[in-house]
Design a protein around this motif. Structure first.
Motif, PDB file in Angstrom:
ATOM      1  N   LEU A  56       0.627  -1.224  -0.092  1.00 23.50           N
ATOM      2  CA  LEU A  56       0.054   0.059  -0.137  1.00 23.50           C
ATOM      3  C   LEU A  56       0.782   1.157   0.129  1.00 23.50           C
ATOM      4  O   LEU A  56       0.297   2.404  -0.396  1.00 23.50           O
ATOM      5  CB  LEU A  56      -0.819   0.027   1.182  1.00 23.50           C
ATOM      6  CG  LEU A  56      -1.896  -1.143   1.275  1.00 23.50           C
ATOM      7  CD1 LEU A  56      -2.754  -1.120   2.456  1.00 23.50           C
ATOM      8  CD2 LEU A  56      -2.893  -1.048   0.026  1.00 23.50           C
ATOM      9  N   LEU A  57       2.150   1.291   0.355  1.00 26.88           N
ATOM     10  CA  LEU A  57       2.899   2.360   0.318  1.00 26.88           C
ATOM     11  C   LEU A  57       3.507   2.574  -1.007  1.00 26.88           C
ATOM     12  O   LEU A  57       3.629   3.768  -1.258  1.00 26.88           O
ATOM     13  CB  LEU A  57       4.122   2.010   1.444  1.00 26.88           C
ATOM     14  CG  LEU A  57       3.799   2.316   2.970  1.00 26.88           C
ATOM     15  CD1 LEU A  57       5.062   1.858   3.684  1.00 26.88           C
ATOM     16  CD2 LEU A  57       3.284   3.582   3.399  1.00 26.88           C
ATOM     17  N   ARG A  58       3.544   1.617  -1.705  1.00 31.81           N
ATOM     18  CA  ARG A  58       3.939   1.777  -3.115  1.00 31.81           C
ATOM     19  C   ARG A  58       2.896   2.112  -3.927  1.00 31.81           C
ATOM     20  O   ARG A  58       2.985   2.630  -4.956  1.00 31.81           O
ATOM     21  CB  ARG A  58       4.769   0.207  -3.493  1.00 31.81           C
ATOM     22  CG  ARG A  58       6.054   0.096  -2.764  1.00 31.81           C
ATOM     23  CD  ARG A  58       6.702  -1.026  -3.415  1.00 31.81           C
ATOM     24  NE  ARG A  58       5.904  -2.364  -3.634  1.00 31.81           N
ATOM     25  CZ  ARG A  58       5.919  -3.384  -2.675  1.00 31.81           C
ATOM     26  NH1 ARG A  58       6.528  -3.312  -1.665  1.00 31.81           N
ATOM     27  NH2 ARG A  58       5.024  -4.333  -2.980  1.00 31.81           N
ATOM     28  N   LYS A  59       1.761   1.418  -3.508  1.00 30.91           N
ATOM     29  CA  LYS A  59       0.472   1.675  -4.427  1.00 30.91           C
ATOM     30  C   LYS A  59      -0.546   2.326  -3.336  1.00 30.91           C
ATOM     31  O   LYS A  59      -1.607   1.657  -3.275  1.00 30.91           O
ATOM     32  CB  LYS A  59       0.110   0.465  -5.036  1.00 30.91           C
ATOM     33  CG  LYS A  59       0.873  -0.344  -5.878  1.00 30.91           C
ATOM     34  CD  LYS A  59       1.009   0.172  -7.281  1.00 30.91           C
ATOM     35  CE  LYS A  59       2.109  -0.734  -8.285  1.00 30.91           C
ATOM     36  NZ  LYS A  59       1.918  -0.119  -9.651  1.00 30.91           N
ATOM     37  N   PRO A  60      -0.490   3.610  -3.262  1.00 33.86           N
ATOM     38  CA  PRO A  60      -1.507   4.313  -2.343  1.00 33.86           C
ATOM     39  C   PRO A  60      -2.923   4.146  -2.999  1.00 33.86           C
ATOM     40  O   PRO A  60      -4.022   4.191  -2.090  1.00 33.86           O
ATOM     41  CB  PRO A  60      -1.149   5.618  -2.314  1.00 33.86           C
ATOM     42  CG  PRO A  60       0.167   5.600  -2.795  1.00 33.86           C
ATOM     43  CD  PRO A  60       0.373   4.569  -3.626  1.00 33.86           C
ATOM     44  N   GLY A  61      -3.246   3.941  -4.212  1.00 32.60           N
ATOM     45  CA  GLY A  61      -4.398   3.889  -4.860  1.00 32.60           C
ATOM     46  C   GLY A  61      -5.335   2.699  -4.432  1.00 32.60           C
ATOM     47  O   GLY A  61      -6.562   2.701  -4.507  1.00 32.60           O
ATOM     48  N   GLU A  62      -4.494   1.616  -3.764  1.00 28.73           N
ATOM     49  CA  GLU A  62      -4.996   0.120  -3.448  1.00 28.73           C
ATOM     50  C   GLU A  62      -5.608   0.400  -2.185  1.00 28.73           C
ATOM     51  O   GLU A  62      -6.011  -0.477  -1.651  1.00 28.73           O
ATOM     52  CB  GLU A  62      -4.419  -0.705  -3.794  1.00 28.73           C
ATOM     53  CG  GLU A  62      -3.590  -0.787  -5.158  1.00 28.73           C
ATOM     54  CD  GLU A  62      -4.633  -1.313  -6.304  1.00 28.73           C
ATOM     55  OE1 GLU A  62      -5.977  -1.656  -5.652  1.00 28.73           O
ATOM     56  OE2 GLU A  62      -4.334  -1.490  -7.272  1.00 28.73           O
ATOM     57  N   LYS A  63      -5.420   1.507  -1.406  1.00 28.03           N
ATOM     58  CA  LYS A  63      -5.709   1.598   0.067  1.00 28.03           C
ATOM     59  C   LYS A  63      -7.474   1.404   0.017  1.00 28.03           C
ATOM     60  O   LYS A  63      -8.038   0.967   1.199  1.00 28.03           O
ATOM     61  CB  LYS A  63      -5.291   2.810   0.622  1.00 28.03           C
ATOM     62  CG  LYS A  63      -3.834   2.941   0.895  1.00 28.03           C
ATOM     63  CD  LYS A  63      -3.522   4.404   1.597  1.00 28.03           C
ATOM     64  CE  LYS A  63      -2.118   4.513   1.877  1.00 28.03           C
ATOM     65  NZ  LYS A  63      -1.707   5.684   2.369  1.00 28.03           N
ATOM     66  N   ARG A  64      -8.099   1.650  -0.945  1.00 21.07           N
ATOM     67  CA  ARG A  64      -9.607   1.552  -0.926  1.00 21.07           C
ATOM     68  C   ARG A  64      -9.989   0.180  -0.743  1.00 21.07           C
ATOM     69  O   ARG A  64     -11.048  -0.072   0.014  1.00 21.07           O
ATOM     70  CB  ARG A  64     -10.030   2.090  -2.041  1.00 21.07           C
ATOM     71  CG  ARG A  64      -9.717   1.497  -3.268  1.00 21.07           C
ATOM     72  CD  ARG A  64     -10.046   2.157  -4.638  1.00 21.07           C
ATOM     73  NE  ARG A  64      -9.390   1.624  -5.826  1.00 21.07           N
ATOM     74  CZ  ARG A  64     -10.056   0.594  -6.337  1.00 21.07           C
ATOM     75  NH1 ARG A  64     -10.825  -0.005  -6.079  1.00 21.07           N
ATOM     76  NH2 ARG A  64      -9.185   0.082  -7.471  1.00 21.07           N
ATOM     77  N   LEU A  65      -9.313  -0.871  -1.178  1.00 20.70           N
ATOM     78  CA  LEU A  65      -9.460  -2.099  -1.321  1.00 20.70           C
ATOM     79  C   LEU A  65      -9.050  -2.714   0.295  1.00 20.70           C
ATOM     80  O   LEU A  65      -9.826  -3.581   1.020  1.00 20.70           O
ATOM     81  CB  LEU A  65      -8.578  -3.068  -2.136  1.00 20.70           C
ATOM     82  CG  LEU A  65      -8.885  -2.597  -3.634  1.00 20.70           C
ATOM     83  CD1 LEU A  65      -7.999  -3.703  -4.381  1.00 20.70           C
ATOM     84  CD2 LEU A  65     -10.371  -3.132  -3.949  1.00 20.70           C
ATOM     85  N   ALA A  66      -8.158  -2.169   0.958  1.00 24.78           N
ATOM     86  CA  ALA A  66      -7.686  -2.495   2.198  1.00 24.78           C
ATOM     87  C   ALA A  66      -8.626  -2.024   3.088  1.00 24.78           C
ATOM     88  O   ALA A  66      -9.089  -2.596   4.170  1.00 24.78           O
ATOM     89  CB  ALA A  66      -6.341  -2.056   2.517  1.00 24.78           C
TER      90      ALA A  66
END
Length: 266
Positions: free
Chosen positions: A240-250
């Motif tokens: 998530l640090l590398r791909k902040p846009g995926e935080k919505r999934l987390a």
């Protein structure tokens, strides 16, 4: 040394540190540019030593080092998490231990009902001897805090207890060497819920080959000899640090976890 040379040297040292070469191997510096020593005179050939008698077929062989491997019975005999941690400290069957500074057994509360399992310790974890204390761990703490959890209510560990050099991905053999300890760790903690952080942890714990994007967001079951544990896979905080846009999934996964925990209270 000019400013540009100093910067180049600093960049090289920073790269070595990132790759895991962050300490000297020998006790004294070695001048790699010194002239090689003069060759020594060859010693006179020695007479071959007399052949030793072979042992009788029934003679006992030397016992293997007890710390080189750990019998399953020894692991199962650990009655508490403290005893299991002591056994991990004696274990020499994983080569990663020889290059790591510290063993990272767990962080959190041994009374927790929620167990989180990641992949492997990184540099900060290796230095402090605790899992998830670096940038990824700080993000994990914020994720847990968003649903009302903190270090006192969770138990955090990894599939392996020692940092791979350069933060490389641990091999299946390395994960397998720690697997019996982790299995016993789960049995002793008796969590109500498990959360698997990242694809490596999810694949090894659930024994599947699917990628994390197919595994996340769905409740699975981890079975022990005495109980079934609801298990949720989610994205690793380092990802998530590398791909902040995926935080919505987390975040969706965290809401699923919160909903399950609330249902356990009723």
């Amino acid at each position: 040394m000019t400013g540009s040379q100093a910067k180049a040297t600093a960049d090289v040292l920073a790269w070595y540190e990132a790759m895991g070469a962050d300490e000297a191997i020998g006790e004294a510096p070695v001048d790699r540019f010194a002239a090689p020593p003069a060759p020594k005179a060859k010693a006179a050939p020695q007479k071959p030593a007399a052949a030793r008698p072979r042992p009788a077929p029934n003679s006992a062989k030397p016992a293997a080092s007890a710390s080189a491997s750990m019998a399953p019975e020894s692991i199962e005999s650990a009655a508490t998490l403290e005893e299991l941690e002591a056994l991990v400290g004696q274990f020499e069957g994983c080569a990663l231990k020889r290059t790591a500074k510290n063993t990272c057994f767990y962080r959190g509360s041994t009374a927790a009902r929620i167990m989180l399992i990641g992949e492997a310790p990184g540099r900060d974890e290796d230095l402090q001897g605790k899992p998830f204390v670096g940038r990824a761990g700080q993000l994990l703490d914020r994720m847990l805090g968003a649903i009302g959890l903190d270090e006192s209510s969770v138990y955090i560990t990894n599939t392996i207890y020692w940092r791979p050099p350069g933060n490389r991905t641990p091999t299946p053999e390395e994960i397998g060497s720690c697997a019996p300890f982790l299995s016993r760790q789960i049995e002793l903690l008796k969590p109500d819920v498990m959360v698997l952080l990242g694809g490596a942890a999810a694949k090894s714990i659930l024994d599947v080959t699917d990628g994390i994007m197919r595994l996340r967001g769905r409740w699975k079951i981890y079975r022990t000899e005495t109980r079934d544990i609801p298990t949720l896979a989610t994205l690793h905080p380092a990802y998530l640090l590398r791909k902040p846009g995926e935080k919505r999934l987390a975040w969706r996964d965290m809401l699923m976890l919160k909903e399950r925990l609330e249902s356990l209270k009723t």
